[in-house]
Design a protein around this motif. Structure first.
Motif, PDB file in Angstrom:
ATOM      1  N   SER A 144       1.014  -1.134   0.005  1.00 26.22           N
ATOM      2  CA  SER A 144       0.061   0.004  -0.108  1.00 26.22           C
ATOM      3  C   SER A 144       0.803   1.460  -0.031  1.00 26.22           C
ATOM      4  O   SER A 144       2.112   1.165  -0.528  1.00 26.22           O
ATOM      5  N   SER A 145       0.398   2.189   0.649  1.00 31.47           N
ATOM      6  CA  SER A 145       1.159   3.625   0.745  1.00 31.47           C
ATOM      7  C   SER A 145       0.730   4.401   1.740  1.00 31.47           C
ATOM      8  O   SER A 145      -0.447   4.361   1.928  1.00 31.47           O
ATOM      9  N   GLY A 146       1.570   5.423   1.972  1.00 34.85           N
ATOM     10  CA  GLY A 146       0.988   6.199   3.201  1.00 34.85           C
ATOM     11  C   GLY A 146       0.254   7.502   2.440  1.00 34.85           C
ATOM     12  O   GLY A 146      -0.401   8.214   3.088  1.00 34.85           O
ATOM     13  N   ALA A 147       0.001   7.522   1.169  1.00 35.47           N
ATOM     14  CA  ALA A 147      -0.818   8.444   0.470  1.00 35.47           C
ATOM     15  C   ALA A 147      -2.333   7.964   0.603  1.00 35.47           C
ATOM     16  O   ALA A 147      -3.199   8.862   0.396  1.00 35.47           O
ATOM     17  N   VAL A 148      -2.590   6.901   1.363  1.00 32.92           N
ATOM     18  CA  VAL A 148      -3.920   6.649   1.735  1.00 32.92           C
ATOM     19  C   VAL A 148      -4.328   7.714   2.578  1.00 32.92           C
ATOM     20  O   VAL A 148      -5.592   8.156   2.596  1.00 32.92           O
ATOM     21  N   TYR A 158      -3.465   8.034  -7.589  1.00 30.47           N
ATOM     22  CA  TYR A 158      -2.527   6.971  -6.995  1.00 30.47           C
ATOM     23  C   TYR A 158      -3.110   6.711  -5.484  1.00 30.47           C
ATOM     24  O   TYR A 158      -3.517   5.608  -5.340  1.00 30.47           O
ATOM     25  N   SER A 159      -3.590   7.839  -4.838  1.00 31.61           N
ATOM     26  CA  SER A 159      -4.055   7.730  -3.397  1.00 31.61           C
ATOM     27  C   SER A 159      -5.575   6.846  -3.501  1.00 31.61           C
ATOM     28  O   SER A 159      -5.784   6.069  -2.815  1.00 31.61           O
ATOM     29  N   LEU A 160      -6.177   7.394  -4.457  1.00 31.13           N
ATOM     30  CA  LEU A 160      -7.489   6.405  -4.545  1.00 31.13           C
ATOM     31  C   LEU A 160      -7.218   5.197  -4.940  1.00 31.13           C
ATOM     32  O   LEU A 160      -7.985   4.190  -4.217  1.00 31.13           O
ATOM     33  N   SER A 161      -6.385   4.945  -5.875  1.00 32.69           N
ATOM     34  CA  SER A 161      -5.997   3.274  -6.068  1.00 32.69           C
ATOM     35  C   SER A 161      -5.661   2.400  -4.895  1.00 32.69           C
ATOM     36  O   SER A 161      -6.081   1.505  -4.782  1.00 32.69           O
ATOM     37  N   LYS A 162      -4.539   3.038  -3.874  1.00 32.97           N
ATOM     38  CA  LYS A 162      -4.358   2.575  -2.805  1.00 32.97           C
ATOM     39  C   LYS A 162      -5.448   2.454  -1.827  1.00 32.97           C
ATOM     40  O   LYS A 162      -5.120   1.418  -0.953  1.00 32.97           O
TER      41      LYS A 162
END
Length: 241
Positions: A144-148, A158-162
């Motif tokens: 995943s990513s911290g962008a969530v 990108y944030s939405l996808s993660k």
């Protein structure tokens, strides 16, 4: 604890030709697993194979574009025919997509981000879940990513996808508990990868941890001792979210 905690296991790693995926594939092989390495780049897979052999491991190379969804179905069938089960899945492959205002993102680029970061992982779960059930100790780890949680301007696709990936994996984890499967996510945080360099071109990569630092955590989440499921391991905080 044995130095080969994944000995005898079969583990699929996507995006295995570079970055976190390459480090994970090499680390999982060094931990004793037979790695099914999935990536688009044949040359990168061949270099990975040499590195895996150098640490005494074994790999099966699968050149595959994860946007080829029927090919993911064929992968599951081929693994069943060859091994009869699957012990682990590392869903690492991902794309950054455009760093752009949401209203300026080209629909084709938006669709690609969702296809690779979300739909491909759904198709992997759909194809490989029956094999993970046959293991009796199936493990799945997704990047995943911290962008969530750190939502910032211009990172919408990108944030939405993660975020969607996290919802997918947590749901799958709760559905799979009775089958012995543990499914979790890892937030690697800022890491020395080509994707990070693309997103932050002015950043000094030497200030960031290398992908190899993440490997012990991925290996742990593929092992027998992990009790958690449907959680996010935050590498920067060294804690579950």
């Amino acid at each position: 604890m044995t130095d080969k905690p994944l000995l005898g296991r079969i583990v699929v790693v996507t995006g295995a030709s570079r970055g976190i995926g390459r480090a994970a594939a090499l680390g999982v092989a060094a931990a004793g697993a037979h790695v099914v390495a999935v990536a688009r780049t044949v040359g990168g897979l061949e270099e990975l194979d040499d590195a895996i052999r150098a640490v005494g491991g074994e790999a099966t190379l699968v050149p595959l574009d994860l946007k080829d969804f029927p090919a993911i179905d064929r992968l599951g069938a081929a693994l069943y025919e060859r091994y009869g089960k699957l012990d682990g899945l590392v869903g690492n492959a991902g794309v950054l997509g455009p760093i752009s205002p949401v209203g300026h993102v080209d629909p084709k680029d938006f669709d690609e981000v969702l296809a690779v970061n979300v739909t491909a992982n759904y198709r992997l779960i759909r194809s490989l879940d029956p094999l993970l059930r046959l293991s009796g100790r199936g493990r799945a780890v997704f990047l995943s990513s911290g962008a969530v949680r750190n939502l910032r301007p211009f990172w919408g696709a990108y944030s939405l996808s993660k975020a969607a990936l996290e919802a997918l994996v947590v749901t799958y984890a709760r559905e799979s508990e009775t089958h012995g499967i543990k499914a979790n996510l890892v937030n690697p945080g800022p890491m020395r990868t080509k994707m990070r360099a693309k997103a932050m071109p002015g950043e000094d990569p030497e200030t960031l941890p290398a992908p190899e630092a993440l490997v012990p955590h991925i290996v742990r989440l593929l092992g027998d001792d992990v009790a958690e499921t449907g959680r996010v391991w935050d590498f920067p905080k060294q804690a579950w979210l």
